[in-house]
Scaffold this motif. Structure first.
Motif, PDB file in Angstrom:
ATOM      1  N   ALA A 106      -0.607  28.851  37.627  1.00  0.00           N
ATOM      2  CA  ALA A 106      -0.237  29.646  36.454  1.00  0.00           C
ATOM      3  C   ALA A 106       0.308  28.752  35.354  1.00  0.00           C
ATOM      4  O   ALA A 106       0.079  28.987  34.171  1.00  0.00           O
ATOM      5  N   PHE A 107       1.025  27.707  35.742  1.00  0.00           N
ATOM      6  CA  PHE A 107       1.599  26.798  34.749  1.00  0.00           C
ATOM      7  C   PHE A 107       0.508  26.047  34.005  1.00  0.00           C
ATOM      8  O   PHE A 107       0.603  25.787  32.815  1.00  0.00           O
ATOM      9  N   MET A 108      -0.554  25.707  34.750  1.00  0.00           N
ATOM     10  CA  MET A 108      -1.622  24.925  34.133  1.00  0.00           C
ATOM     11  C   MET A 108      -2.367  25.725  33.074  1.00  0.00           C
ATOM     12  O   MET A 108      -3.062  25.171  32.235  1.00  0.00           O
ATOM     13  N   SER A 109      -2.241  27.052  33.118  1.00  0.00           N
ATOM     14  CA  SER A 109      -2.933  27.882  32.136  1.00  0.00           C
ATOM     15  C   SER A 109      -2.083  28.149  30.899  1.00  0.00           C
ATOM     16  O   SER A 109      -2.529  28.775  29.954  1.00  0.00           O
ATOM     17  N   VAL A 110      -0.857  27.653  30.928  1.00  0.00           N
ATOM     18  CA  VAL A 110       0.050  27.933  29.818  1.00  0.00           C
ATOM     19  C   VAL A 110      -0.166  26.923  28.700  1.00  0.00           C
ATOM     20  O   VAL A 110      -0.237  25.725  28.947  1.00  0.00           O
ATOM     21  N   GLU A 111      -0.243  27.421  27.512  1.00  0.00           N
ATOM     22  CA  GLU A 111      -0.396  26.536  26.371  1.00  0.00           C
ATOM     23  C   GLU A 111       0.981  26.047  25.958  1.00  0.00           C
ATOM     24  O   GLU A 111       1.878  26.842  25.694  1.00  0.00           O
ATOM     25  N   ASN A 112       1.123  24.763  25.911  1.00  0.00           N
ATOM     26  CA  ASN A 112       2.415  24.185  25.606  1.00  0.00           C
ATOM     27  C   ASN A 112       2.332  23.468  24.263  1.00  0.00           C
ATOM     28  O   ASN A 112       1.593  22.503  24.126  1.00  0.00           O
ATOM     29  N   ASP A 113       3.060  23.963  23.301  1.00  0.00           N
ATOM     30  CA  ASP A 113       2.926  23.399  21.960  1.00  0.00           C
ATOM     31  C   ASP A 113       4.085  22.482  21.600  1.00  0.00           C
ATOM     32  O   ASP A 113       4.465  22.368  20.455  1.00  0.00           O
ATOM     33  N   ALA A 114       4.620  21.833  22.615  1.00  0.00           N
ATOM     34  CA  ALA A 114       5.793  20.998  22.372  1.00  0.00           C
ATOM     35  C   ALA A 114       5.507  19.909  21.347  1.00  0.00           C
ATOM     36  O   ALA A 114       6.310  19.658  20.460  1.00  0.00           O
ATOM     37  N   ALA A 115       4.354  19.269  21.462  1.00  0.00           N
ATOM     38  CA  ALA A 115       4.053  18.141  20.574  1.00  0.00           C
ATOM     39  C   ALA A 115       4.002  18.603  19.122  1.00  0.00           C
ATOM     40  O   ALA A 115       4.590  17.994  18.237  1.00  0.00           O
ATOM     41  N   PHE A 116       3.318  19.713  18.901  1.00  0.00           N
ATOM     42  CA  PHE A 116       3.180  20.186  17.531  1.00  0.00           C
ATOM     43  C   PHE A 116       4.533  20.512  16.920  1.00  0.00           C
ATOM     44  O   PHE A 116       4.798  20.204  15.767  1.00  0.00           O
ATOM     45  N   ASN A 117       5.395  21.110  17.730  1.00  0.00           N
ATOM     46  CA  ASN A 117       6.625  21.607  17.175  1.00  0.00           C
ATOM     47  C   ASN A 117       7.612  20.536  16.758  1.00  0.00           C
ATOM     48  O   ASN A 117       8.616  20.858  16.149  1.00  0.00           O
ATOM     49  N   TYR A 118       7.348  19.318  17.128  1.00  0.00           N
ATOM     50  CA  TYR A 118       8.253  18.277  16.685  1.00  0.00           C
ATOM     51  C   TYR A 118       7.703  17.536  15.477  1.00  0.00           C
ATOM     52  O   TYR A 118       8.199  16.487  15.114  1.00  0.00           O
ATOM     53  N   GLY A 119       6.664  18.085  14.875  1.00  0.00           N
ATOM     54  CA  GLY A 119       6.106  17.454  13.697  1.00  0.00           C
ATOM     55  C   GLY A 119       6.988  17.687  12.483  1.00  0.00           C
ATOM     56  O   GLY A 119       7.975  18.412  12.514  1.00  0.00           O
ATOM     57  N   LEU A 120       6.611  17.040  11.417  1.00  0.00           N
ATOM     58  CA  LEU A 120       7.408  17.135  10.198  1.00  0.00           C
ATOM     59  C   LEU A 120       6.726  18.087   9.223  1.00  0.00           C
ATOM     60  O   LEU A 120       6.167  17.671   8.217  1.00  0.00           O
ATOM     61  N   ASP A 121       6.729  19.346   9.554  1.00  0.00           N
ATOM     62  CA  ASP A 121       6.320  20.349   8.581  1.00  0.00           C
ATOM     63  C   ASP A 121       7.277  21.533   8.693  1.00  0.00           C
ATOM     64  O   ASP A 121       8.057  21.628   9.640  1.00  0.00           O
ATOM     65  N   LEU A 122       7.230  22.408   7.715  1.00  0.00           N
ATOM     66  CA  LEU A 122       8.248  23.463   7.645  1.00  0.00           C
ATOM     67  C   LEU A 122       8.202  24.382   8.857  1.00  0.00           C
ATOM     68  O   LEU A 122       9.229  24.807   9.370  1.00  0.00           O
ATOM     69  N   TYR A 123       6.983  24.687   9.312  1.00  0.00           N
ATOM     70  CA  TYR A 123       6.858  25.557  10.478  1.00  0.00           C
ATOM     71  C   TYR A 123       7.572  24.944  11.684  1.00  0.00           C
ATOM     72  O   TYR A 123       8.339  25.612  12.381  1.00  0.00           O
ATOM     73  N   SER A 124       7.317  23.670  11.892  1.00  0.00           N
ATOM     74  CA  SER A 124       7.909  23.037  13.068  1.00  0.00           C
ATOM     75  C   SER A 124       9.406  22.848  12.915  1.00  0.00           C
ATOM     76  O   SER A 124      10.137  22.762  13.892  1.00  0.00           O
ATOM     77  N   ILE A 125       9.867  22.790  11.699  1.00  0.00           N
ATOM     78  CA  ILE A 125      11.305  22.610  11.478  1.00  0.00           C
ATOM     79  C   ILE A 125      12.051  23.936  11.603  1.00  0.00           C
ATOM     80  O   ILE A 125      13.114  24.014  12.208  1.00  0.00           O
ATOM     81  N   TYR A 126      11.465  24.986  11.065  1.00  0.00           N
ATOM     82  CA  TYR A 126      12.189  26.260  11.009  1.00  0.00           C
ATOM     83  C   TYR A 126      11.896  27.190  12.182  1.00  0.00           C
ATOM     84  O   TYR A 126      12.711  28.048  12.498  1.00  0.00           O
ATOM     85  N   GLU A 127      10.734  27.077  12.792  1.00  0.00           N
ATOM     86  CA  GLU A 127      10.423  27.957  13.920  1.00  0.00           C
ATOM     87  C   GLU A 127      11.055  27.397  15.195  1.00  0.00           C
ATOM     88  O   GLU A 127      11.187  26.175  15.340  1.00  0.00           O
ATOM     89  N   PRO A 128      11.418  28.261  16.114  1.00  0.00           N
ATOM     90  CA  PRO A 128      11.954  27.744  17.378  1.00  0.00           C
ATOM     91  C   PRO A 128      10.873  26.999  18.157  1.00  0.00           C
ATOM     92  O   PRO A 128       9.684  27.299  18.026  1.00  0.00           O
ATOM     93  N   HIS A 129      11.318  26.052  18.912  1.00  0.00           N
ATOM     94  CA  HIS A 129      10.400  25.246  19.718  1.00  0.00           C
ATOM     95  C   HIS A 129      10.546  25.630  21.185  1.00  0.00           C
ATOM     96  O   HIS A 129      11.639  25.569  21.742  1.00  0.00           O
ATOM     97  N   THR A 130       9.455  26.060  21.778  1.00  0.00           N
ATOM     98  CA  THR A 130       9.502  26.462  23.182  1.00  0.00           C
ATOM     99  C   THR A 130       8.682  25.501  24.028  1.00  0.00           C
ATOM    100  O   THR A 130       7.499  25.296  23.773  1.00  0.00           O
TER     101      THR A 130
END
Lengths: 194, 236
Positions: A36-60
Protein backbone atom coordinates in the motif's frame (compact mmCIF):
# COMPACT_ATOMS: atom_id res chain seq x y z
CA UNK A 1 -16.64 -1.61 13.02
CA UNK A 2 -12.97 -2.38 12.74
CA UNK A 3 -12.82 -3.76 16.26
CA UNK A 4 -15.60 -6.18 15.41
CA UNK A 5 -13.83 -7.20 12.26
CA UNK A 6 -10.62 -7.82 14.13
CA UNK A 7 -12.36 -9.91 16.77
CA UNK A 8 -14.07 -11.97 14.07
CA UNK A 9 -10.77 -12.54 12.31
CA UNK A 10 -9.12 -13.55 15.56
CA UNK A 11 -11.96 -15.94 16.36
CA UNK A 12 -11.70 -17.52 12.91
CA UNK A 13 -8.00 -17.91 13.41
CA UNK A 14 -8.45 -19.47 16.85
CA UNK A 15 -11.18 -21.87 15.74
CA UNK A 16 -9.16 -22.94 12.71
CA UNK A 17 -6.14 -23.56 14.85
CA UNK A 18 -8.09 -25.39 17.54
CA UNK A 19 -9.83 -27.73 15.12
CA UNK A 20 -6.57 -28.97 13.65
CA UNK A 21 -5.65 -32.43 14.77
CA UNK A 22 -2.70 -33.49 12.64
CA UNK A 23 0.40 -31.58 11.76
CA UNK A 24 0.33 -27.90 12.46
CA UNK A 25 2.63 -25.06 11.63
CA UNK A 26 2.68 -21.56 13.02
CA UNK A 27 4.99 -18.94 11.58
CA UNK A 28 5.74 -15.36 12.42
CA UNK A 29 7.28 -13.18 9.72
CA UNK A 30 8.54 -9.66 9.47
CA UNK A 31 10.00 -7.69 6.61
CA UNK A 32 9.10 -6.53 3.18
CA UNK A 33 7.64 -3.23 2.11
CA UNK A 34 3.92 -2.62 2.57
CA UNK A 35 2.49 -2.71 -0.94
CA UNK A 36 0.00 0.00 0.00
CA UNK A 37 2.89 2.34 0.75
CA UNK A 38 4.40 1.77 -2.66
CA UNK A 39 1.21 3.05 -4.27
CA UNK A 40 1.28 6.31 -2.36
CA UNK A 41 2.39 9.38 -4.20
CA UNK A 42 4.94 11.20 -2.14
CA UNK A 43 5.52 14.80 -3.10
CA UNK A 44 8.20 15.55 -0.57
CA UNK A 45 10.76 16.65 -3.15
CA UNK A 46 8.44 19.09 -4.85
CA UNK A 47 7.33 20.66 -1.64
CA UNK A 48 10.75 21.82 -0.69
CA UNK A 49 11.17 23.81 -3.86
CA UNK A 50 11.37 27.55 -3.97
CA UNK A 51 7.97 28.56 -5.21
CA UNK A 52 4.99 30.06 -3.43
CA UNK A 53 2.97 26.85 -3.44
CA UNK A 54 5.75 24.91 -1.80
CA UNK A 55 6.38 27.66 0.71
CA UNK A 56 2.81 28.33 1.76
CA UNK A 57 1.15 24.92 1.39
CA UNK A 58 1.74 22.29 4.04
CA UNK A 59 4.24 19.61 3.19
CA UNK A 60 3.18 16.03 3.77
CA UNK A 61 5.67 13.21 3.68
CA UNK A 62 4.52 9.63 3.91
CA UNK A 63 6.68 6.87 5.26
CA UNK A 64 6.60 3.41 6.70
CA UNK A 65 9.14 2.77 9.38
CA UNK A 66 7.83 -0.63 10.43
CA UNK A 67 7.90 -3.79 8.31
CA UNK A 68 4.91 -5.91 7.49
CA UNK A 69 4.19 -8.26 10.38
CA UNK A 70 2.55 -11.57 9.55
CA UNK A 71 1.35 -14.52 11.57
CA UNK A 72 0.16 -17.64 9.82
CA UNK A 73 -1.14 -21.05 10.62
CA UNK A 74 -1.13 -24.04 8.26
CA UNK A 75 -2.45 -27.56 8.52
CA UNK A 76 -0.77 -30.40 6.65
CA UNK A 77 -3.14 -32.20 4.30
CA UNK A 78 -0.53 -33.99 2.21
CA UNK A 79 3.21 -34.18 2.46
CA UNK A 80 3.39 -31.54 -0.27
CA UNK A 81 0.29 -29.51 0.56
CA UNK A 82 -0.57 -27.36 3.55
CA UNK A 83 -3.38 -24.89 3.92
CA UNK A 84 -4.25 -22.28 6.48
CA UNK A 85 -4.63 -18.62 7.25
CA UNK A 86 -2.27 -15.70 7.23
CA UNK A 87 -2.85 -12.50 9.13
CA UNK A 88 -0.76 -9.44 8.27
CA UNK A 89 -0.51 -5.95 9.61
CA UNK A 90 1.42 -2.89 8.57
CA UNK A 91 1.36 0.82 9.32
CA UNK A 92 1.88 3.84 7.14
CA UNK A 93 2.70 7.18 8.65
CA UNK A 94 2.46 10.75 7.47
CA UNK A 95 3.93 13.94 8.83
CA UNK A 96 2.52 17.25 7.69
CA UNK A 97 4.75 20.22 8.30
CA UNK A 98 4.35 23.89 7.56
CA UNK A 99 7.31 25.85 6.30
CA UNK A 100 5.96 29.20 7.38
CA UNK A 101 4.39 30.25 10.62
CA UNK A 102 4.26 28.39 13.85
CA UNK A 103 1.73 25.73 13.00
CA UNK A 104 2.63 22.46 14.70
CA UNK A 105 3.38 19.35 12.70
CA UNK A 106 0.52 16.91 12.24
CA UNK A 107 1.22 13.18 12.42
CA UNK A 108 -1.19 10.54 11.20
CA UNK A 109 -1.20 6.77 10.92
CA UNK A 110 -3.02 4.36 8.67
CA UNK A 111 -3.15 0.68 9.62
CA UNK A 112 -3.63 -2.09 7.11
CA UNK A 113 -4.97 -5.49 8.22
CA UNK A 114 -5.19 -8.50 5.95
CA UNK A 115 -6.57 -12.01 6.46
CA UNK A 116 -5.60 -14.37 3.72
CA UNK A 117 -6.45 -18.06 3.41
CA UNK A 118 -3.38 -19.68 1.96
CA UNK A 119 -2.05 -22.82 0.31
CA UNK A 120 1.55 -23.82 0.83
CA UNK A 121 3.33 -26.19 -1.53
CA UNK A 122 6.40 -28.08 -0.46
CA UNK A 123 9.16 -28.54 -2.99
CA UNK A 124 11.27 -31.71 -2.70
CA UNK A 125 14.36 -30.69 -0.77
CA UNK A 126 16.75 -31.80 2.00
CA UNK A 127 15.23 -32.50 5.41
CA UNK A 128 16.79 -29.53 7.16
CA UNK A 129 16.51 -27.12 4.27
CA UNK A 130 12.93 -27.29 3.09
CA UNK A 131 11.80 -25.25 0.08
CA UNK A 132 8.24 -24.14 -0.55
CA UNK A 133 5.94 -21.78 -2.39
CA UNK A 134 2.74 -20.11 -1.20
CA UNK A 135 -0.37 -18.59 -2.62
CA UNK A 136 -2.64 -16.55 -0.37
CA UNK A 137 -5.77 -14.63 -1.27
CA UNK A 138 -8.32 -12.98 0.97
CA UNK A 139 -9.40 -9.65 2.36
CA UNK A 140 -7.68 -6.46 3.40
CA UNK A 141 -8.99 -3.65 5.55
CA UNK A 142 -7.47 -0.18 5.40
CA UNK A 143 -8.02 1.88 8.52
CA UNK A 144 -7.00 5.37 7.54
CA UNK A 145 -7.00 7.63 4.52
CA UNK A 146 -3.31 7.83 3.74
CA UNK A 147 -3.93 5.18 1.10
CA UNK A 148 -6.95 4.57 -1.13
CA UNK A 149 -9.83 2.52 0.25
CA UNK A 150 -10.16 3.94 3.75
CA UNK A 151 -12.64 1.92 5.78
CA UNK A 152 -13.29 -0.56 3.01
CA UNK A 153 -12.74 -4.30 2.88
CA UNK A 154 -11.10 -5.23 -0.38
CA UNK A 155 -9.48 -8.14 -2.13
CA UNK A 156 -5.87 -8.87 -1.24
CA UNK A 157 -3.29 -11.45 -2.16
CA UNK A 158 0.27 -12.48 -1.51
CA UNK A 159 2.37 -14.88 -3.55
CA UNK A 160 5.56 -16.45 -2.31
CA UNK A 161 7.37 -17.87 -5.32
CA UNK A 162 10.11 -19.28 -3.14
CA UNK A 163 10.59 -19.75 0.57
CA UNK A 164 12.91 -21.77 2.70
CA UNK A 165 12.69 -23.28 6.16
CA UNK A 166 15.82 -24.42 7.87
CA UNK A 167 16.46 -26.03 11.21
CA UNK A 168 14.71 -28.66 13.24
CA UNK A 169 11.20 -29.96 12.92
CA UNK A 170 9.84 -28.23 15.99
CA UNK A 171 11.36 -24.80 15.70
CA UNK A 172 12.94 -23.42 12.57
CA UNK A 173 13.80 -20.26 10.71
CA UNK A 174 12.16 -19.09 7.51
CA UNK A 175 12.98 -16.71 4.71
CA UNK A 176 10.84 -16.01 1.70
CA UNK A 177 10.28 -13.71 -1.22
CA UNK A 178 6.86 -12.14 -1.32
CA UNK A 179 4.94 -10.38 -4.06
CA UNK A 180 1.41 -9.14 -3.62
CA UNK A 181 -1.00 -6.47 -2.52
CA UNK A 182 0.02 -6.77 1.12
CA UNK A 183 3.77 -7.30 1.16
CA UNK A 184 6.53 -6.79 -1.38
CA UNK A 185 10.08 -7.99 -1.01
CA UNK A 186 11.83 -10.39 1.28
CA UNK A 187 10.85 -11.31 4.79
CA UNK A 188 12.22 -13.53 7.48
CA UNK A 189 10.59 -15.32 10.34
CA UNK A 190 10.48 -18.08 12.85
CA UNK A 191 8.09 -21.01 13.03
CA UNK A 192 7.08 -24.03 15.03
CA UNK A 193 5.80 -27.40 13.87
CA UNK A 194 3.76 -29.61 16.16
CA UNK B 1 -0.03 -29.79 25.41
CA UNK B 2 -0.93 -29.04 21.80
CA UNK B 3 -4.18 -27.38 22.85
CA UNK B 4 -2.29 -25.27 25.38
CA UNK B 5 0.13 -24.07 22.70
CA UNK B 6 -2.73 -23.30 20.33
CA UNK B 7 -4.63 -21.42 23.00
CA UNK B 8 -1.50 -19.53 23.98
CA UNK B 9 -0.77 -18.52 20.41
CA UNK B 10 -4.39 -17.53 19.83
CA UNK B 11 -4.33 -15.39 22.93
CA UNK B 12 -1.10 -13.80 21.74
CA UNK B 13 -2.67 -13.07 18.38
CA UNK B 14 -5.68 -11.43 20.01
CA UNK B 15 -3.43 -9.34 22.26
CA UNK B 16 -1.36 -8.28 19.24
CA UNK B 17 -4.50 -7.33 17.34
CA UNK B 18 -5.86 -5.37 20.26
CA UNK B 19 -2.58 -3.55 20.60
CA UNK B 20 -2.68 -2.60 16.95
CA UNK B 21 -6.23 -1.43 17.30
CA UNK B 22 -5.56 0.63 20.39
CA UNK B 23 -2.92 2.60 18.49
CA UNK B 24 -5.83 4.01 16.58
CA UNK B 25 -5.74 5.40 13.12
CA UNK B 26 -6.24 8.70 11.43
CA UNK B 27 -5.58 10.37 14.71
CA UNK B 28 -4.27 13.85 14.19
CA UNK B 29 -1.82 14.24 16.99
CA UNK B 30 -0.12 17.56 17.20
CA UNK B 31 3.37 18.11 18.46
CA UNK B 32 4.64 21.51 19.39
CA UNK B 33 8.04 21.99 17.84
CA UNK B 34 10.31 24.69 19.07
CA UNK B 35 13.09 26.43 17.26
CA UNK B 36 11.66 26.07 13.80
CA UNK B 37 11.23 29.74 13.13
CA UNK B 38 14.55 30.22 11.43
CA UNK B 39 14.04 27.21 9.18
CA UNK B 40 10.54 28.32 8.36
CA UNK B 41 11.37 31.88 7.59
CA UNK B 42 14.26 30.65 5.45
CA UNK B 43 11.97 29.72 2.60
CA UNK B 44 10.20 33.07 2.51
CA UNK B 45 13.48 34.91 2.92
CA UNK B 46 15.10 32.95 0.09
CA UNK B 47 12.14 33.70 -2.13
CA UNK B 48 12.33 37.46 -1.57
CA UNK B 49 16.08 37.35 -1.98
CA UNK B 50 15.47 36.10 -5.51
CA UNK B 51 13.90 39.46 -6.28
CA UNK B 52 16.66 41.56 -4.77
CA UNK B 53 19.63 39.39 -5.57
CA UNK B 54 18.57 37.89 -8.90
CA UNK B 55 15.99 40.00 -10.71
CA UNK B 56 17.56 43.32 -9.82
CA UNK B 57 21.16 42.26 -10.23
CA UNK B 58 20.41 40.54 -13.55
CA UNK B 59 18.89 43.78 -14.76
CA UNK B 60 21.77 45.88 -13.45
CA UNK B 61 24.11 43.49 -15.25
CA UNK B 62 22.25 44.13 -18.48
CA UNK B 63 22.19 47.88 -17.89
CA UNK B 64 25.92 48.04 -17.23
CA UNK B 65 26.47 45.80 -20.24
CA UNK B 66 24.47 48.27 -22.33
CA UNK B 67 26.49 51.20 -21.00
CA UNK B 68 29.69 49.35 -21.83
CA UNK B 69 28.52 48.59 -25.35
CA UNK B 70 27.38 52.17 -25.71
CA UNK B 71 30.75 53.54 -24.65
CA UNK B 72 32.53 51.47 -27.29
CA UNK B 73 30.21 52.08 -30.22
CA UNK B 74 26.59 51.30 -31.00
CA UNK B 75 26.99 47.95 -32.76
CA UNK B 76 25.79 45.04 -30.70
CA UNK B 77 24.62 41.49 -31.17
CA UNK B 78 23.31 41.44 -27.64
CA UNK B 79 20.96 44.42 -27.87
CA UNK B 80 18.64 45.92 -30.40
CA UNK B 81 19.87 49.49 -29.98
CA UNK B 82 17.64 51.29 -32.45
CA UNK B 83 20.80 53.15 -33.46
CA UNK B 84 20.44 55.39 -30.44
CA UNK B 85 22.80 56.03 -27.61
CA UNK B 86 21.55 54.52 -24.38
CA UNK B 87 22.65 57.75 -22.75
CA UNK B 88 20.15 59.74 -24.86
CA UNK B 89 16.82 60.56 -23.21
CA UNK B 90 14.11 58.36 -24.68
CA UNK B 91 16.50 55.77 -26.14
CA UNK B 92 15.28 52.17 -25.81
CA UNK B 93 17.49 49.14 -26.05
CA UNK B 94 16.14 45.59 -26.03
CA UNK B 95 17.97 42.43 -25.07
CA UNK B 96 17.83 40.18 -28.14
CA UNK B 97 20.58 37.68 -27.38
CA UNK B 98 19.18 34.19 -27.90
CA UNK B 99 19.05 31.91 -24.87
CA UNK B 100 19.44 34.94 -22.63
CA UNK B 101 17.52 34.73 -19.38
CA UNK B 102 16.25 38.25 -19.92
CA UNK B 103 15.61 38.17 -23.64
CA UNK B 104 13.03 40.86 -24.31
CA UNK B 105 14.12 43.12 -21.45
CA UNK B 106 13.83 46.74 -22.49
CA UNK B 107 16.14 49.42 -21.16
CA UNK B 108 14.91 52.96 -21.54
CA UNK B 109 16.76 56.14 -20.72
CA UNK B 110 14.35 58.38 -18.83
CA UNK B 111 14.34 62.14 -18.68
CA UNK B 112 15.54 62.01 -15.11
CA UNK B 113 19.26 62.49 -14.76
CA UNK B 114 21.32 59.28 -14.80
CA UNK B 115 18.17 57.16 -14.62
CA UNK B 116 17.05 54.17 -16.68
CA UNK B 117 13.85 52.18 -16.63
CA UNK B 118 13.89 48.46 -17.33
CA UNK B 119 10.84 46.40 -18.12
CA UNK B 120 10.48 42.65 -18.45
CA UNK B 121 7.44 40.47 -19.00
CA UNK B 122 8.05 36.76 -19.45
CA UNK B 123 9.13 33.52 -17.81
CA UNK B 124 11.82 34.06 -15.22
CA UNK B 125 13.70 31.32 -13.42
CA UNK B 126 14.37 31.68 -9.73
CA UNK B 127 17.67 30.10 -8.83
CA UNK B 128 17.25 26.80 -7.11
CA UNK B 129 20.55 27.01 -5.34
CA UNK B 130 19.21 27.21 -1.83
CA UNK B 131 19.62 25.08 1.25
CA UNK B 132 16.14 23.64 1.14
CA UNK B 133 16.36 22.36 -2.39
CA UNK B 134 17.36 18.81 -3.21
CA UNK B 135 15.46 17.69 -6.28
CA UNK B 136 17.13 18.30 -9.60
CA UNK B 137 13.86 18.08 -11.45
CA UNK B 138 12.50 21.16 -9.78
CA UNK B 139 11.63 24.06 -12.04
CA UNK B 140 10.61 27.43 -10.65
CA UNK B 141 10.20 29.32 -13.90
CA UNK B 142 6.98 31.33 -13.89
CA UNK B 143 5.50 34.35 -15.66
CA UNK B 144 7.05 37.39 -14.06
CA UNK B 145 6.65 41.02 -14.94
CA UNK B 146 8.47 43.96 -13.46
CA UNK B 147 9.57 47.52 -13.97
CA UNK B 148 12.83 48.64 -12.45
CA UNK B 149 13.99 52.20 -12.18
CA UNK B 150 17.72 52.49 -11.62
CA UNK B 151 19.52 55.75 -10.90
CA UNK B 152 23.28 55.74 -11.30
CA UNK B 153 25.05 57.05 -8.25
CA UNK B 154 28.26 58.98 -8.55
CA UNK B 155 31.34 57.73 -6.83
CA UNK B 156 31.15 54.26 -8.31
CA UNK B 157 33.84 51.69 -8.10
CA UNK B 158 36.18 50.87 -10.93
CA UNK B 159 34.34 47.71 -11.87
CA UNK B 160 30.71 48.58 -11.40
CA UNK B 161 28.41 51.47 -10.67
CA UNK B 162 26.37 51.94 -7.56
CA UNK B 163 22.65 52.24 -8.12
CA UNK B 164 19.51 53.37 -6.38
CA UNK B 165 16.90 50.89 -7.51
CA UNK B 166 13.15 50.77 -7.19
CA UNK B 167 11.09 47.86 -8.45
CA UNK B 168 7.44 47.04 -8.98
CA UNK B 169 6.42 43.65 -10.27
CA UNK B 170 4.28 40.54 -10.14
CA UNK B 171 4.85 36.83 -10.45
CA UNK B 172 2.11 34.30 -11.19
CA UNK B 173 2.68 30.74 -10.10
CA UNK B 174 0.66 27.53 -9.95
CA UNK B 175 -2.14 26.43 -7.60
CA UNK B 176 -3.60 29.92 -7.55
CA UNK B 177 -0.56 31.54 -5.99
CA UNK B 178 0.89 34.84 -7.09
CA UNK B 179 2.74 37.73 -5.57
CA UNK B 180 3.50 41.37 -6.10
CA UNK B 181 6.63 43.11 -4.94
CA UNK B 182 7.57 46.72 -4.54
CA UNK B 183 10.03 49.08 -2.93
CA UNK B 184 8.44 51.94 -1.00
CA UNK B 185 11.45 54.09 -1.80
CA UNK B 186 14.55 52.59 -3.33
CA UNK B 187 17.27 50.10 -2.46
CA UNK B 188 20.86 51.23 -2.64
CA UNK B 189 23.15 48.80 -4.41
CA UNK B 190 26.69 49.74 -3.47
CA UNK B 191 29.29 48.60 -5.98
CA UNK B 192 32.21 46.53 -4.84
CA UNK B 193 35.79 46.97 -5.82
CA UNK B 194 36.30 43.25 -5.40
CA UNK B 195 34.94 40.46 -7.55
CA UNK B 196 31.47 40.80 -6.05
CA UNK B 197 29.41 43.21 -8.07
CA UNK B 198 27.34 44.84 -5.37
CA UNK B 199 28.47 44.09 -1.89
CA UNK B 200 26.20 46.30 0.20
CA UNK B 201 22.45 46.86 0.02
CA UNK B 202 20.35 49.34 1.94
CA UNK B 203 16.59 49.65 1.72
CA UNK B 204 13.31 47.81 2.04
CA UNK B 205 11.48 45.39 -0.25
CA UNK B 206 7.85 44.43 0.31
CA UNK B 207 6.06 41.42 -1.09
CA UNK B 208 2.35 40.59 -0.99
CA UNK B 209 1.38 36.97 -1.56
CA UNK B 210 -1.99 36.13 -3.09
CA UNK B 211 -4.00 32.93 -3.20
CA UNK B 212 -6.70 32.90 -5.84
CA UNK B 213 -6.39 36.63 -6.12
CA UNK B 214 -6.80 37.38 -2.41
CA UNK B 215 -3.87 38.59 -0.32
CA UNK B 216 -2.77 36.07 2.28
CA UNK B 217 0.56 37.44 3.45
CA UNK B 218 2.64 40.59 3.48
CA UNK B 219 6.35 40.17 3.99
CA UNK B 220 9.33 42.44 4.10
CA UNK B 221 13.04 42.20 3.53
CA UNK B 222 15.07 45.03 4.96
CA UNK B 223 18.66 45.36 3.81
CA UNK B 224 21.16 46.76 6.26
CA UNK B 225 24.42 46.19 4.46
CA UNK B 226 25.62 42.78 3.38
CA UNK B 227 23.05 40.22 2.27
CA UNK B 228 23.39 38.14 5.40
CA UNK B 229 22.32 41.16 7.41
CA UNK B 230 18.97 41.37 5.61
CA UNK B 231 16.11 41.13 8.05
CA UNK B 232 13.06 39.17 6.95
CA UNK B 233 9.61 39.50 8.44
CA UNK B 234 6.25 38.14 7.35
CA UNK B 235 2.67 38.21 8.51
CA UNK B 236 2.77 42.00 8.55
Amino acid sequence: MEKKLILILAAVFAVTAASAQKQHEINFYMGGEPSAFMSVENDAAFNYGLDLYSIYEPHTSISTDAPVLSLDYTYTFKSWLKAGLEFSHCSIYSATTYRLGNKPDVHRTTNVFALLPQAKFSIPSPEHFRLYGKVAAGLQYNAGDLIPGNGRVQFAYDIVPLGVQWGGHFIYGTAELCVGSVCMGGRIGIGINF
Amino acid sequence: MKKSIILLLSAAAIVALSASCSRGYDIESEYGVGGRSSANSGAGRSYMMQIADNIVTDCLDELEHALLVNSRGKESLHFDTGSASIESVGAVWTVIAPENKLQGLTIKRTSVSETWEMHFDGEYLFDINNDNYYDEGYDSSYPTEWTITAKRVTGSSNRHFSWNVSINGTRTEQKGYSCSFTTPSYIEYIASTASDKWIQLYGVLYMTTYKDGSPIDLSMLEFRGSLDKAEYARGL
